[in-house]
Design an enzyme around this catalytic site. Structure first.
Site, PDB file in Angstrom:
ATOM      1  N   GLY B 112      55.568  33.132  40.454  1.00 30.38           N
ATOM      2  CA  GLY B 112      56.286  34.209  41.119  1.00 30.38           C
ATOM      3  C   GLY B 112      56.119  35.503  40.360  1.00 30.38           C
ATOM      4  N   SER B 113      56.939  36.479  40.709  1.00 26.71           N
ATOM      5  CA  SER B 113      56.804  37.798  40.095  1.00 26.71           C
ATOM      6  C   SER B 113      57.162  37.746  38.613  1.00 26.71           C
ATOM      7  CB  SER B 113      57.693  38.790  40.835  1.00 26.71           C
ATOM      8  OG  SER B 113      58.960  38.222  41.095  1.00 26.71           O
ATOM      9  N   VAL B 117      57.237  28.576  39.587  1.00 29.12           N
ATOM     10  CA  VAL B 117      58.081  27.769  40.466  1.00 29.12           C
ATOM     11  C   VAL B 117      57.526  26.346  40.554  1.00 29.12           C
ATOM     12  CG1 VAL B 117      59.139  27.598  42.736  1.00 29.12           C
ATOM     13  CG2 VAL B 117      58.624  29.833  41.788  1.00 29.12           C
ATOM     14  N   ASP B 224      61.866  43.758  49.325  1.00 29.69           N
ATOM     15  CA  ASP B 224      60.518  43.219  49.114  1.00 29.69           C
ATOM     16  C   ASP B 224      60.171  42.221  50.208  1.00 29.69           C
ATOM     17  OD1 ASP B 224      58.101  42.969  47.836  1.00 29.69           O
ATOM     18  OD2 ASP B 224      58.795  41.420  46.448  1.00 29.69           O
TER      19      ASP B 224
END
Lengths: 239, 431
Positions: B112-113, B117, B224
């Site tokens: 992820g950012s 995960v 986002d």
């Protein structure tokens, strides 16, 4: 720090201590260039933390520094630990040289980071708050349009209510009352202080503050105001 | 320095010391030594036995009571003189939440950012979960995106918002335990190229707007939105996820950092440098996703440069003027001379499938207004005639009820699944 008065109760001592530390947060916050919302968040985090746990177990100034750091992250005004340490060091040791960047400095930085984690865990990550600021701003704008322009310009209602709100963070008012209620109360208090009356208050079906917040009552407003007065009493006792 | 330094250094030494003691003095269980591994949950699942044998405090380096009790004692003994019977007792009571050993991770799902995960399984109730493992930097502590995501999600409970089950802290990592949702809209669209079934688009879009209406009502912006951040369950439930960039919405006078939304889904006002955006920011993104679902390709794609992106938008909605969008010329990146002056086009002539579905073109046009104030709100969009064919009970659901609890409502198989269902793998059967 020494107790300033030997007659006050332990509770009162605690309140005084928190008063001093939150003032430290506010002053350090101003020096760090923090906006009012991040400062308010830092104070709220600080009060919430000591609401949860025993006061004696933690150094309040370390908690305060971590609260400033955490508030910067929550409110998207990022601060560097290094700046926080330097500003706080200067505050607590006026006139001293800046800290050397040595192992002691790194340990202090590590404790800020550790304490941040502890706070997040203790507060269960609930660190976003609704502050009274935006409500107060909205109320002030609405009231300004409703009021007689000359009487508005003559008395610094906006400045006074804003200052009252800021000072309220010296105690844990922010935890005990809803944001909207605090906003209404500081505005009410400011109007009272300057003897400014809202037009057609007597003939109106609803009080002006009932228009702003449906669930606020006169009792709540009075309680907030009496707590605020207590904050100012503490201020005179400390100095 | 005064009391600050003395006490806090003592505390720092204590907290740090605890962690060090744990990793340094566990010769009996070498694989748990956190120093030798990158801080991933794989470590724990690889060695289920030693982990199970460990009492919870191994992973709770910042627990309040523990630090207090450790103070007076030696840091060299990780169990602090407590007998192991305590650990056994804890086992008998059942696995607690907030503990790393309560979850097994199965496979890595992606980066992820600010986190990795994993798919995992809860040993408490056997549920599948998504484990978002965030590594913490020693100097900076917990990433601010993680703090914001957790603090916002804590207050959100809605069928169309991903559910945060649990938060686990270990020495070097922070893990958010989310409900597991098997795919996302990006993957779903990739599996069904050429546009989705209009009936399904209606269901997805309703849920997207329902989720947005809920978070906007809570004064939170997602900021986002993109297909990757919209999770899709087997049933077709859509859930907003990845609140790392989301924030509490304040009064418009507040300015936000302008670098937030992926370019393709970014509204023109933000591209022009506006920072006073509000709920309308998410509506633009949702409008883009709406077109992408129907049409099968992104509405405004393929550009990396802000001005190209703006040109692309102008070519559809027309180059803005002070008349069509009051205040546009005051925005920071506004140019008085655009390369081409575009006229606005009917959306149906650009995206043909919009014209073929009743109400779709009108809804898209209301969501993709240049002037942010004119964009339809999520709440109003739910009442748009595009959704009029859905049963009316759908509007009366409580927050936590999925729309699929309404009788007769279910996702229809996409065309591609009807053609290829017998050839495809088992994971497509549920459609």
């Amino acid at each position: 720090m020494n107790a300033t008065s030997s007659v006050s109760s332990p509770d009162e001592e605690k309140l005084k201590k928190h008063f001093k530390v939150t003032r430290f947060i506010m002053e350090a916050g101003v020096k760090l260039g923090m906006r009012s919302i991040p400062i308010a968040t830092a104070c709220t985090i600080y009060h919430k933390f000591f609401n949860e746990i025993c006061f004696d177990d933690y150094d309040p100034y370390l908690v305060a520094m971590s609260a400033i750091y955490l508030a910067g992250k929550v409110e998207e005004q990022h601060l560097r630990t290094r700046d926080i340490i330097n500003v706080c060091h200067r505050y607590l040791n006026p006139g001293s040289e800046p800290l050397e960047v040595d192992s002691k400095f790194w340990e202090l930085r590590d404790s800020i980071v550790q304490c941040e984690l502890l706070m997040l865990r203790l507060l269960n990550f609930r660190v976003s708050f609704q502050h009274p600021h935006k409500f107060l701003l909205h109320y002030l704008l609405s009231l300004k349009n409703w009021m007689n322009r000359h009487s508005w310009d003559r008395s610094p209602i906006a400045t006074a209510s804003w200052a009252l709100l800021r000072d309220s963070y010296h105690s844990d008012l922010c935890l005990r009352y809803e944001a909207q209620h605090i906003a209404v109360a500081v505005l009410y208090f400011a109007l009272q202080c300057y003897g400014v009356e809202v037009p057609s208050t007597d003939s109106a079906e609803n009080q002006w503050w009932q228009v702003f917040s449906v669930d606020v009552t006169k009792i709540i407003i009075n309680n907030v105001i009496s707590d605020l007065i207590h904050v100012y009493t503490l201020d005179t006792e400390i100095l | 320095m005064g009391e600050v330094l003395c006490i806090s250094v003592a505390c720092g030494a204590c907290c740090g010391g605890t962690g060090r003691a744990i990793s340094a003095s566990c010769p009996g269980t070498p694989s748990v030594s956190e120093e030798n591994h990158t801080p991933e949950l794989t470590d724990f699942s690889d060695v289920p036995c030693p982990v199970r044998a460990l009492p919870p405090q191994w992973y709770h380096t910042v627990q309040v009571r523990r630090i207090r009790s450790l103070r007076a004692r030696s840091n060299s003994d990780p169990l602090q003189g407590k007998n192991l019977g305590q650990g056994l007792q804890w086992q008998r009571k059942g696995l607690p939440f907030g503990n790393a050993s309560s979850y097994l991770n199965l496979e890595k799902l992606g980066e992820g950012s600010y986190a990795t995960v994993y798919k995992g399984i809860s040993r408490i109730n056997g549920q599948l979960v998504a484990l978002k493992v965030i590594s913490m930097k020693a100097e900076e502590g917990v990433p601010f995106t993680a703090i914001r995501e957790a603090s916002l999600l804590k207050g959100l409970k809605h069928a169309n918002v991903v559910l945060l089950h649990d938060i686990i802290q270990t020495k070097e990592t922070l893990t958010f335990v989310f409900e597991y949702v098997h795919t996302d809209l990006s993957q779903y669209m990739a599996q069904h190229p050429g546009g989705l079934l209009p009936y399904n688009v209606r269901l997805f879009m309703f849920q997207l707007l329902r989720g947005l209406a809920y978070i906007h009502h809570q004064h939170i912006l997602h900021r986002d939105l993109k297909p990757q951040n919209l999770l899709i369950s087997y049933l077709g439930e859509l859930k907003l996820a990845d609140f790392g960039l989301a924030r509490a919405k304040s009064i418009p006078s507040q300015t936000y950092s302008s670098e937030v939304v992926t370019l393709w889904y970014r509204p023109p006002d933000v591209l022009l440098g506006a920072t006073d955006y509000s709920a309308d920011l998410d509506i633009w993104g949702a409008g883009c996703i709406f077109i992408e679902m129907l049409q099968g390709y992104p509405a405004f794609s393929g550009v990396t440069d802000v001005f190209e992106q703006l040109e692309k938008i102008w070519s559809v909605i027309g180059t803005p003027t002070e008349d069509s969008w009051p205040g546009v010329s005051l925005l920071p990146h506004y140019k008085t001379e655009w390369l081409t002056l575009y006229e606005s086009q009917p959306f149906g002539s650009i995206w043909d499938r919009l014209a073929r579905v009743m109400g779709a073109e009108n809804l898209a046009q209301k969501m993709l207004k240049g002037c942010p104030r004119e964009r339809i709100s999520a709440e109003d969009a739910l009442l748009h005639k595009f959704f009029s064919t859905l049963p009316c009970q759908i509007h009366q659901l409580t927050d936590v009820r999925s729309i699929f609890t309404v009788p007769g409502l279910s996702l229809k198989p996409e065309m591609r699944d009807l053609f290829f269902s017998h050839q495809k793998g088992s994971h497509h059967k549920p459609w």
